[in-house]
Enzyme design. Structure first.
Site, PDB file in Angstrom:
ATOM      1  CB  SER A 194      18.068   9.284   6.593  1.00 15.54           C
ATOM      2  OG  SER A 194      16.835   9.971   6.617  1.00 15.54           O
ATOM      3  CG  ASN A 235      13.007  12.390   7.940  1.00 12.24           C
ATOM      4  OD1 ASN A 235      13.137  13.346   8.703  1.00 12.24           O
ATOM      5  ND2 ASN A 235      11.942  11.608   7.943  1.00 12.24           N
ATOM      6  CD  GLU A 276      14.454   3.252  -8.967  1.00  8.44           C
ATOM      7  OE1 GLU A 276      13.363   2.636  -8.958  1.00  8.44           O
ATOM      8  OE2 GLU A 276      15.235   3.287  -9.935  1.00  8.44           O
ATOM      9  CG  ASP A 317      12.911   0.340   3.964  1.00  4.68           C
ATOM     10  OD1 ASP A 317      12.748   1.496   3.554  1.00  4.68           O
ATOM     11  OD2 ASP A 317      12.263  -0.628   3.510  1.00  4.68           O
ATOM     12  N   GLY A 351       2.138   8.813   9.615  1.00  9.09           N
ATOM     13  CA  GLY A 351       1.843   7.624   8.816  1.00  9.09           C
ATOM     14  C   GLY A 351       0.588   6.902   9.279  1.00  9.09           C
ATOM     15  CE  LYS A 400       5.426   5.297  16.671  1.00 13.45           C
ATOM     16  NZ  LYS A 400       5.385   6.096  15.450  1.00 13.45           N
ATOM     17  NE  ARG A 459      11.495   4.466  12.830  1.00 12.58           N
ATOM     18  CZ  ARG A 459      10.170   4.611  12.778  1.00 12.58           C
ATOM     19  NH1 ARG A 459       9.498   5.048  13.813  1.00 12.58           N
ATOM     20  NH2 ARG A 459       9.514   4.316  11.677  1.00 12.58           N
TER      21      ARG A 459
HETATM   22  P1  IMP Z   1      10.498   4.974   5.701  1.00 13.27           P
HETATM   23  O1  IMP Z   1      11.143   3.789   6.324  1.00 13.27           O
HETATM   24  O2  IMP Z   1      10.938   6.272   6.309  1.00 13.27           O
HETATM   25  O3  IMP Z   1      10.570   4.931   4.200  1.00 13.27           O
HETATM   26  O4  IMP Z   1       8.940   4.906   6.080  1.00 13.27           O
HETATM   27  C1  IMP Z   1       8.084   4.010   5.485  1.00 13.27           C
HETATM   28  C2  IMP Z   1       6.626   4.315   5.745  1.00 13.27           C
HETATM   29  O5  IMP Z   1       6.147   3.366   6.688  1.00 13.27           O
HETATM   30  C3  IMP Z   1       6.314   5.676   6.343  1.00 13.27           C
HETATM   31  O6  IMP Z   1       6.053   6.619   5.338  1.00 13.27           O
HETATM   32  C4  IMP Z   1       5.042   5.385   7.128  1.00 13.27           C
HETATM   33  O7  IMP Z   1       3.938   5.469   6.305  1.00 13.27           O
HETATM   34  C5  IMP Z   1       5.201   3.930   7.545  1.00 13.27           C
HETATM   35  N1  IMP Z   1       5.722   3.873   8.917  1.00 13.27           N
HETATM   36  C6  IMP Z   1       6.953   3.484   9.318  1.00 13.27           C
HETATM   37  N2  IMP Z   1       7.080   3.574  10.657  1.00 13.27           N
HETATM   38  C7  IMP Z   1       5.900   4.052  11.105  1.00 13.27           C
HETATM   39  C8  IMP Z   1       5.427   4.388  12.407  1.00 13.27           C
HETATM   40  O8  IMP Z   1       6.115   4.316  13.435  1.00 13.27           O
HETATM   41  N3  IMP Z   1       4.173   4.856  12.456  1.00 13.27           N
HETATM   42  C9  IMP Z   1       3.377   5.006  11.371  1.00 13.27           C
HETATM   43  N4  IMP Z   1       3.761   4.721  10.155  1.00 13.27           N
HETATM   44  C10 IMP Z   1       5.033   4.238  10.008  1.00 13.27           C
END
Ligand code: IMP
Length: 200
Positions: free
Chosen positions: A15, A17, A47, A76, A158, A180, A186
């Site tokens: 990641s 992040n 990608e 993901d 998000g 949460k 998660r």
């Molecule tokens: P990624 O897995 O980091 O690519 O996240 C995917 C997208 O899913 C994020 O940008 C959020 O928009 C949404 N998302 C994933 N987990 C959460 C959460 O716990 N709360 C709110 N949105 C989430």
């Protein structure tokens, strides 16, 4: 099912992040795991061409593991809305547009629902641990709930302000982070991963 255990001590988090990497590092520290991130190692971000959360987590974990010769962990995640056939799903981040504007993404969902009484949705988190020899172990966690409108609460990120988990009175945007994290998709995925691969 026999799962492969993680035994080597050092893990790459696939990641870029820093917040996510720190959180995962803290979760795995009690098991003697030291983490380095794909970002710190300057690895390219592959990608996300998979058709599912697990496929995307696997391709990120495999790429980082092959590039470093070390085991790698990737995640993901996203929101699946029942009445929208599971959208935005693996495209959850992209629904925010280039500005990653989730107020806009939440309005898009509300508009797509157009008064549909079926407000069910769930968050999904896929985690994949990949080894340099190509072996992978993947896990999926879920939290089920309904979508509220208008969105409520300044916390989280998000889609949190419009997600009300089953049995709760506060949206994820109103809940404090510990509450949460106790019930999130998660957390569910991490429990499965830790039990299967990190407890000996
Ligand atoms: P990624 O897995 O980091 O690519 O996240 C995917 C997208 O899913 C994020 O940008 C959020 O928009 C949404 N998302 C994933 N987990 C959460 C959460 O716990 N709360 C709110 N949105 C989430």
């Amino acid at each position: 099912m026999t799962r492969r255990k993680f035994t080597t001590g050092h893990l790459v988090i696939a990641s870029h992040n820093p917040g996510k990497v720190r959180e995962i590092g803290e979760l795995l520290a009690p098991f003697g795991v030291e983490v380095t991130s794909a970002g710190e190692l300057g690895l390219p971000e592959p990608e996300e061409t998979g058709q599912s959360f697990v496929e995307n987590a696997e391709l990120k974990a495999r790429a980082a593991s092959v590039a470093t010769g070390m085991p790698a962990l990737a995640d993901d995640s996203g929101l699946a809305v029942a009445a929208l056939g599971g959208d935005p799903g693996i495209y959850s981040a992209r629904w925010g547009g280039p500005a990653k504007d989730f107020d806009y993404a939440m309005r898009r969902i509300e508009k797509a629902l157009e008064g549909n009484p079926d407000r069910r949705a769930h968050f999904v988190c896929a985690l994949c641990l990949a080894w340099p020899d190509g072996h992978v172990e993947s896990f999926e966690g879920f939290v089920h709930g309904t979508l509220v409108w208008p969105p409520r609460g300044p916390l989280g990120f998000g889609y949190d302000p419009m997600f009300l988990a089953d049995g709760q009175t506060q949206t994820f945007g109103e809940m404090n982070p510990e509450d949460k994290h106790a019930i999130s998709h998660r957390a569910a995925a991490f429990h499965l991963l830790v039990d299967a691969c990190f407890r000996h």
